[in-house]
Design a protein around this motif. Structure first.
Motif, PDB file in Angstrom:
ATOM      1  N   ALA A 161       0.822  -1.205   0.000  1.00 55.60           N
ATOM      2  CA  ALA A 161       0.000   0.000   0.000  1.00 55.60           C
ATOM      3  C   ALA A 161       0.859   1.259   0.000  1.00 55.60           C
ATOM      4  CB  ALA A 161      -0.934  -0.006   1.207  1.00 55.60           C
ATOM      5  N   ASP A 162       1.985   1.217   0.684  1.00 58.22           N
ATOM      6  CA  ASP A 162       2.898   2.358   0.722  1.00 58.22           C
ATOM      7  C   ASP A 162       3.379   2.712  -0.686  1.00 58.22           C
ATOM      8  OD1 ASP A 162       4.875   4.224   2.007  1.00 58.22           O
ATOM      9  OD2 ASP A 162       6.296   2.782   1.160  1.00 58.22           O
ATOM     10  N   GLU A 163       3.781   1.716  -1.455  1.00 60.55           N
ATOM     11  CA  GLU A 163       4.263   1.954  -2.818  1.00 60.55           C
ATOM     12  C   GLU A 163       3.144   2.465  -3.720  1.00 60.55           C
ATOM     13  OE1 GLU A 163       7.474   2.206  -5.317  1.00 60.55           O
ATOM     14  OE2 GLU A 163       7.562   1.342  -3.298  1.00 60.55           O
ATOM     15  N   LEU A 164       1.976   1.891  -3.599  1.00 61.63           N
ATOM     16  CA  LEU A 164       0.844   2.335  -4.403  1.00 61.63           C
ATOM     17  C   LEU A 164       0.436   3.762  -4.052  1.00 61.63           C
ATOM     18  CD1 LEU A 164      -1.320  -0.918  -4.218  1.00 61.63           C
ATOM     19  CD2 LEU A 164      -0.139  -0.054  -6.248  1.00 61.63           C
ATOM     20  N   ALA A 165       0.464   4.091  -2.771  1.00 58.38           N
ATOM     21  CA  ALA A 165       0.047   5.422  -2.333  1.00 58.38           C
ATOM     22  C   ALA A 165       0.948   6.501  -2.903  1.00 58.38           C
ATOM     23  CB  ALA A 165       0.032   5.486  -0.805  1.00 58.38           C
ATOM     24  N   ARG A 166       2.248   6.230  -2.970  1.00 57.69           N
ATOM     25  CA  ARG A 166       3.171   7.217  -3.524  1.00 57.69           C
ATOM     26  C   ARG A 166       2.805   7.560  -4.970  1.00 57.69           C
ATOM     27  NH1 ARG A 166       7.253   7.765   0.051  1.00 57.69           N
ATOM     28  NH2 ARG A 166       7.527   6.035   1.518  1.00 57.69           N
ATOM     29  N   ALA A 167       2.500   6.536  -5.738  1.00 61.64           N
ATOM     30  CA  ALA A 167       2.122   6.768  -7.131  1.00 61.64           C
ATOM     31  C   ALA A 167       0.762   7.443  -7.232  1.00 61.64           C
ATOM     32  CB  ALA A 167       2.113   5.442  -7.885  1.00 61.64           C
ATOM     33  N   ALA A 168      -0.110   7.157  -6.292  1.00 52.25           N
ATOM     34  CA  ALA A 168      -1.472   7.695  -6.329  1.00 52.25           C
ATOM     35  C   ALA A 168      -1.557   9.132  -5.846  1.00 52.25           C
ATOM     36  CB  ALA A 168      -2.384   6.817  -5.476  1.00 52.25           C
ATOM     37  N   GLY A 169      -0.464   9.664  -5.283  1.00 53.54           N
ATOM     38  CA  GLY A 169      -0.501  11.020  -4.759  1.00 53.54           C
ATOM     39  C   GLY A 169      -1.165  11.121  -3.403  1.00 53.54           C
ATOM     40  N   VAL A 170      -1.137  10.022  -2.645  1.00 54.03           N
ATOM     41  CA  VAL A 170      -1.722   9.986  -1.305  1.00 54.03           C
ATOM     42  C   VAL A 170      -0.585   9.989  -0.292  1.00 54.03           C
ATOM     43  CG1 VAL A 170      -3.090   8.608   0.319  1.00 54.03           C
ATOM     44  CG2 VAL A 170      -3.763   8.752  -2.091  1.00 54.03           C
ATOM     45  N   PRO A 171      -0.602  10.876   0.707  1.00 50.47           N
ATOM     46  CA  PRO A 171       0.482  10.885   1.702  1.00 50.47           C
ATOM     47  C   PRO A 171       0.646   9.518   2.346  1.00 50.47           C
ATOM     48  CG  PRO A 171      -0.906  12.825   1.965  1.00 50.47           C
ATOM     49  CD  PRO A 171      -1.593  11.941   0.963  1.00 50.47           C
ATOM     50  N   THR A 172       1.886   9.114   2.535  1.00 54.35           N
ATOM     51  CA  THR A 172       2.168   7.822   3.141  1.00 54.35           C
ATOM     52  C   THR A 172       3.422   7.935   3.986  1.00 54.35           C
ATOM     53  OG1 THR A 172       2.634   5.475   2.704  1.00 54.35           O
ATOM     54  CG2 THR A 172       3.408   7.068   1.071  1.00 54.35           C
ATOM     55  N   VAL A 173       3.400   7.321   5.135  1.00 55.78           N
ATOM     56  CA  VAL A 173       4.539   7.357   6.052  1.00 55.78           C
ATOM     57  C   VAL A 173       5.496   6.228   5.683  1.00 55.78           C
ATOM     58  CG1 VAL A 173       5.239   7.192   8.463  1.00 55.78           C
ATOM     59  CG2 VAL A 173       3.087   8.321   7.866  1.00 55.78           C
ATOM     60  N   PRO A 174       6.780   6.504   5.472  1.00 51.54           N
ATOM     61  CA  PRO A 174       7.735   5.462   5.078  1.00 51.54           C
ATOM     62  C   PRO A 174       7.692   4.249   6.011  1.00 51.54           C
ATOM     63  CG  PRO A 174       8.753   7.618   4.921  1.00 51.54           C
ATOM     64  CD  PRO A 174       7.416   7.834   5.563  1.00 51.54           C
ATOM     65  N   ILE A 175       7.745   3.068   5.406  1.00 54.60           N
ATOM     66  CA  ILE A 175       7.633   1.821   6.166  1.00 54.60           C
ATOM     67  C   ILE A 175       8.609   0.800   5.599  1.00 54.60           C
ATOM     68  CG2 ILE A 175       5.765   0.937   4.694  1.00 54.60           C
ATOM     69  CD1 ILE A 175       4.560  -0.290   7.266  1.00 54.60           C
ATOM     70  N   ARG A 176       9.133  -0.067   6.461  1.00 57.55           N
ATOM     71  CA  ARG A 176      10.068  -1.099   5.999  1.00 57.55           C
ATOM     72  C   ARG A 176       9.853  -2.387   6.775  1.00 57.55           C
ATOM     73  NH1 ARG A 176      15.155  -0.623   9.208  1.00 57.55           N
ATOM     74  NH2 ARG A 176      14.814   0.984  10.767  1.00 57.55           N
ATOM     75  N   LEU A 177      10.235  -3.468   6.135  1.00 54.58           N
ATOM     76  CA  LEU A 177      10.138  -4.798   6.742  1.00 54.58           C
ATOM     77  C   LEU A 177      11.371  -5.044   7.600  1.00 54.58           C
ATOM     78  CD1 LEU A 177       8.082  -7.201   6.468  1.00 54.58           C
ATOM     79  CD2 LEU A 177       9.684  -8.194   4.834  1.00 54.58           C
ATOM     80  N   VAL A 178      11.167  -5.569   8.800  1.00 52.20           N
ATOM     81  CA  VAL A 178      12.282  -5.788   9.721  1.00 52.20           C
ATOM     82  C   VAL A 178      12.115  -7.125  10.432  1.00 52.20           C
ATOM     83  CG1 VAL A 178      12.592  -3.313  10.146  1.00 52.20           C
ATOM     84  CG2 VAL A 178      11.120  -4.655  11.654  1.00 52.20           C
ATOM     85  N   VAL A 179      13.220  -7.608  10.999  1.00 53.31           N
ATOM     86  CA  VAL A 179      13.188  -8.718  11.952  1.00 53.31           C
ATOM     87  C   VAL A 179      13.795  -8.205  13.252  1.00 53.31           C
ATOM     88  CG1 VAL A 179      13.976 -11.046  12.497  1.00 53.31           C
ATOM     89  CG2 VAL A 179      13.398 -10.454  10.136  1.00 53.31           C
TER      90      VAL A 179
END
Length: 233
Positions: A9-27
């Motif tokens: 959703a984060d990647e799609l939101a950037r293209a859609a022009g919707v504000p998104t808070v950076p997120i990453r996968l972690v262990v």
């Protein structure tokens, strides 16, 4: 719930022009710093997302924000003065994006609101994408959905729109009525144009390769179909 929902959703939101808070996968490491929670969370896969803050002496602020408030503060301001206004068209874009990714859990606590230097409006910051692409399936769950409308299932066809928007109905009914129907059509068409095949495929690749092999084709096909039919929905 989809384990990579927030990443995609984060990647799609950037293209859609919707504000998104950076997120990453972690262990999380198996580290003594976890204290009493070590037994539960050591070596657990999850996501970290940034916390949006306003500008101060050391930081520029999330998307040039000079002030960021929660939903309670915003609605107190709106009730107190007609001079306080929301960037409603931006909010509409974010809400149509919610429907596109089947993120039904969009009540008022899922939003923060930012004021920028360029205007006096409050701009929406959607948060918490844990229900994006969720699939509530199975005989008992679908039976329960008749009584709990927000139990929706993501797929190539849009599930019941009443359920997809149920949790956000209070805020929708307060903010969106000022926009004409034409604005809905324009924003939906613009989202359709921005969410290209390349964008959707790139978003799916935010998942680890092992997850792409399991669910990538299904997710991509469903998103392309939903993209194409968003204006009609």
């Amino acid at each position: 719930q989809h384990p990579a929902g927030a990443l995609v959703a984060d990647e799609l939101a950037r293209a859609a022009g919707v504000p998104t808070v950076p997120i990453r996968l972690v262990v999380l490491p198996d580290d003594p710093a976890l204290g009493e929670e070590r037994k539960t969370f050591a070596s657990l896969l999850g996501t970290f997302s940034e916390y949006p803050t306003a500008a101060d002496a050391r930081h520029p602020g999330f998307e040039d924000a000079v002030e960021i408030v929660d939903h309670m503060t915003l609605y107190a301001k709106l009730a107190r003065s007609p001079e306080e206004r929301v960037a409603v068209r931006e909010f509409l874009r974010a809400r149509l994006f919610d429907v596109f990714v089947s993120d039904f859990d969009r009540h008022r606590k899922q939003w923060r609101w930012a004021k920028r230097t360029k205007d006096a409006l409050w701009h929406p910051i959607p948060e918490d994408r844990d229900q994006a692409f969720a699939r509530y399936e199975g005989l008992l769950v679908r039976a329960a959905a008749g009584y709990v409308p927000q139990l929706r299932t993501f797929g190539p066809k849009y599930d019941r729109i009443f359920g997809l928007t149920f949790n956000g109905r209070e805020q929708d009914r307060w903010l969106l009525p000022e926009l004409p129907r034409e604005a809905w059509q324009e924003v939906a068409e613009d989202l359709k144009a921005r969410l290209t095949d390349e964008v959707i495929e790139r978003a799916a690749r935010r998942m680890p390769p092992e997850w792409v092999a399991i669910d990538g084709a299904r997710l991509v096909a469903a998103l392309k179909k939903r993209r194409d039919t968003l204006p009609q929905v």
